[in-house]
Design an enzyme around this catalytic site. Sequence first.
Site, PDB file in Angstrom:
ATOM      1  N   ASN A  38      69.407 -27.464 -64.624  1.00 44.21           N
ATOM      2  CA  ASN A  38      68.948 -26.095 -64.877  1.00 44.21           C
ATOM      3  C   ASN A  38      70.176 -25.186 -64.819  1.00 44.21           C
ATOM      4  O   ASN A  38      70.695 -24.911 -63.748  1.00 44.21           O
ATOM      5  CB  ASN A  38      67.918 -25.726 -63.794  1.00 44.21           C
ATOM      6  CG  ASN A  38      67.486 -24.277 -63.887  1.00 44.21           C
ATOM      7  OD1 ASN A  38      67.775 -23.594 -64.854  1.00 44.21           O
ATOM      8  ND2 ASN A  38      66.789 -23.818 -62.856  1.00 44.21           N
ATOM      9  N   LYS A  82      70.363 -22.088 -65.485  1.00 43.85           N
ATOM     10  CA  LYS A  82      70.059 -20.697 -65.097  1.00 43.85           C
ATOM     11  C   LYS A  82      70.823 -19.730 -66.003  1.00 43.85           C
ATOM     12  O   LYS A  82      71.001 -20.026 -67.182  1.00 43.85           O
ATOM     13  CB  LYS A  82      70.368 -20.481 -63.610  1.00 43.85           C
ATOM     14  CG  LYS A  82      69.746 -21.570 -62.741  1.00 43.85           C
ATOM     15  CD  LYS A  82      69.801 -21.281 -61.276  1.00 43.85           C
ATOM     16  CE  LYS A  82      69.154 -22.437 -60.520  1.00 43.85           C
ATOM     17  NZ  LYS A  82      69.030 -22.192 -59.105  1.00 43.85           N
ATOM     18  N   HIS A 102      59.774 -21.506 -62.197  1.00 48.15           N
ATOM     19  CA  HIS A 102      60.894 -21.644 -61.260  1.00 48.15           C
ATOM     20  C   HIS A 102      60.807 -20.532 -60.215  1.00 48.15           C
ATOM     21  O   HIS A 102      60.408 -19.404 -60.525  1.00 48.15           O
ATOM     22  CB  HIS A 102      62.232 -21.575 -62.019  1.00 48.15           C
ATOM     23  CG  HIS A 102      63.394 -21.919 -61.143  1.00 48.15           C
ATOM     24  ND1 HIS A 102      63.942 -21.010 -60.275  1.00 48.15           N
ATOM     25  CD2 HIS A 102      64.063 -23.081 -60.972  1.00 48.15           C
ATOM     26  CE1 HIS A 102      64.931 -21.606 -59.603  1.00 48.15           C
ATOM     27  NE2 HIS A 102      65.012 -22.868 -60.011  1.00 48.15           N
ATOM     28  N   GLU A 143      62.910 -18.630 -58.957  1.00 47.09           N
ATOM     29  CA  GLU A 143      63.621 -17.385 -59.275  1.00 47.09           C
ATOM     30  C   GLU A 143      62.776 -16.518 -60.212  1.00 47.09           C
ATOM     31  O   GLU A 143      62.760 -15.294 -60.090  1.00 47.09           O
ATOM     32  CB  GLU A 143      65.004 -17.708 -59.878  1.00 47.09           C
ATOM     33  CG  GLU A 143      65.954 -18.191 -58.785  1.00 47.09           C
ATOM     34  CD  GLU A 143      66.956 -19.237 -59.232  1.00 47.09           C
ATOM     35  OE1 GLU A 143      67.221 -19.365 -60.441  1.00 47.09           O
ATOM     36  OE2 GLU A 143      67.496 -19.937 -58.347  1.00 47.09           O
ATOM     37  N   GLU A 189      60.616 -27.763 -55.421  1.00 42.68           N
ATOM     38  CA  GLU A 189      61.876 -27.152 -55.007  1.00 42.68           C
ATOM     39  C   GLU A 189      61.629 -26.172 -53.866  1.00 42.68           C
ATOM     40  O   GLU A 189      61.201 -25.025 -54.112  1.00 42.68           O
ATOM     41  CB  GLU A 189      62.504 -26.393 -56.178  1.00 42.68           C
ATOM     42  CG  GLU A 189      62.799 -27.241 -57.392  1.00 42.68           C
ATOM     43  CD  GLU A 189      63.831 -26.580 -58.286  1.00 42.68           C
ATOM     44  OE1 GLU A 189      64.888 -27.159 -58.471  1.00 42.68           O
ATOM     45  OE2 GLU A 189      63.577 -25.466 -58.765  1.00 42.68           O
ATOM     46  N   GLY A 249      70.250 -23.504 -54.090  1.00 43.03           N
ATOM     47  CA  GLY A 249      71.524 -22.786 -54.126  1.00 43.03           C
ATOM     48  C   GLY A 249      72.113 -22.493 -52.757  1.00 43.03           C
ATOM     49  O   GLY A 249      73.078 -21.741 -52.638  1.00 43.03           O
ATOM     50  N   SER A 302      69.744 -27.922 -54.008  1.00 41.17           N
ATOM     51  CA  SER A 302      71.032 -28.411 -53.502  1.00 41.17           C
ATOM     52  C   SER A 302      71.208 -29.921 -53.654  1.00 41.17           C
ATOM     53  O   SER A 302      71.770 -30.580 -52.777  1.00 41.17           O
ATOM     54  CB  SER A 302      71.250 -27.970 -52.046  1.00 41.17           C
ATOM     55  OG  SER A 302      71.284 -26.553 -51.965  1.00 41.17           O
ATOM     56  N   GLY A 322      70.616 -27.484 -60.177  1.00 37.99           N
ATOM     57  CA  GLY A 322      71.238 -26.259 -60.658  1.00 37.99           C
ATOM     58  C   GLY A 322      72.749 -26.389 -60.666  1.00 37.99           C
ATOM     59  O   GLY A 322      73.344 -26.937 -61.602  1.00 37.99           O
ATOM     60  N   GLY A 323      73.392 -25.928 -59.592  1.00 40.55           N
ATOM     61  CA  GLY A 323      74.856 -25.843 -59.523  1.00 40.55           C
ATOM     62  C   GLY A 323      75.590 -27.106 -59.948  1.00 40.55           C
ATOM     63  O   GLY A 323      76.565 -27.047 -60.712  1.00 40.55           O
TER      64      GLY A 323
HETATM   65  P1  PGA Z   1      70.548 -25.859 -56.990  1.00 40.46           P
HETATM   66  O1  PGA Z   1      69.367 -25.254 -57.897  1.00 40.46           O
HETATM   67  O2  PGA Z   1      70.708 -27.305 -57.375  1.00 40.46           O
HETATM   68  O3  PGA Z   1      71.769 -25.033 -57.366  1.00 40.46           O
HETATM   69  O4  PGA Z   1      70.142 -25.686 -55.570  1.00 40.46           O
HETATM   70  C1  PGA Z   1      68.208 -26.012 -58.140  1.00 40.46           C
HETATM   71  C2  PGA Z   1      67.253 -25.243 -59.010  1.00 40.46           C
HETATM   72  O5  PGA Z   1      67.089 -24.034 -58.826  1.00 40.46           O
HETATM   73  O6  PGA Z   1      66.621 -25.821 -59.909  1.00 40.46           O
END
Ligand code: PGA
Length: 251
Positions: free
Chosen positions: A9, A11, A96, A98, A168, A174, A213, A234-235
């Site tokens: 993802n 983002k 998601h 967010e 999640e 994050g 994470s 994500g990251g």
């Molecule tokens: P993250 O994000 O791996 O950076 O924690 C996961 C996500 O929001 O899908």
Amino acid sequence: MRKKLLLGNWKMNKTPSEAKQFALLSKDMVDNAVANNIDLGVAPTYVCLQTVKENATKNLIVAAQNVHAADHGAYTGEISIPMLKEIGIDWVILGHSERRTYDNETSEKCNAKIKALLANDMIPVYCCGESLETFEAGKTASFVEEQIRKGFEGLTPEQAAKVVVAYEPIWAIGTGKNATKEIAEETIASIRAVLRDMFGKVAEEIRILYGGSVKPNNIAEYMSEPDIDGALVGGASLELASYQALIENLR
Ligand code: PGA
């Protein structure tokens, strides 16, 4: 046997030229995933979807990060299913945390979007997960159950089988504080139990991912758990090297 799935993802990261660069360099990584029977995908921003689709090998799943439930109309700033379909996109992340937090995305809205996507032979990746407060109050299972019941409401078992779920925990996204594999497995098993209650044995076919994470050094732990079928990342999905490392450790 549920096929493993790794979805990145992105983002609100990467310009079209950066996304194109990633796509052009991703062929070996995608081939590696395919050879190991892993579904691999990325979810770029809307403006990068077409360039990734056009410059990556066709085996890379390219997902949108959201969509509107209506086909067209007076919805300024929104993107519709026919628009995505025309550029070859058939996977969409929904709900998601967010978007739930900043954009008032609700499970009810996600339910309408899930139905619209399924009616168009597209694959929804429906996200759920609790806040730190809910987690610390020991209410994770009931909170997530409600998100699942509302998101899947009115689906037939055949439709439900096509949806991918991503669990999640918000406190793990994050933050570098990933849920332990035991916590992730416990909640994901509880999600599968809810799906079993709603749809019967089809629940065994539904892929459920963990997200929050996930890094190259912890992904294998999650994959060792019986109910966890992959990860939403994500990251660690932004750089090719770390994405490649995730696949190496997921196999
Ligand atoms: P993250 O994000 O791996 O950076 O924690 C996961 C996500 O929001 O899908």
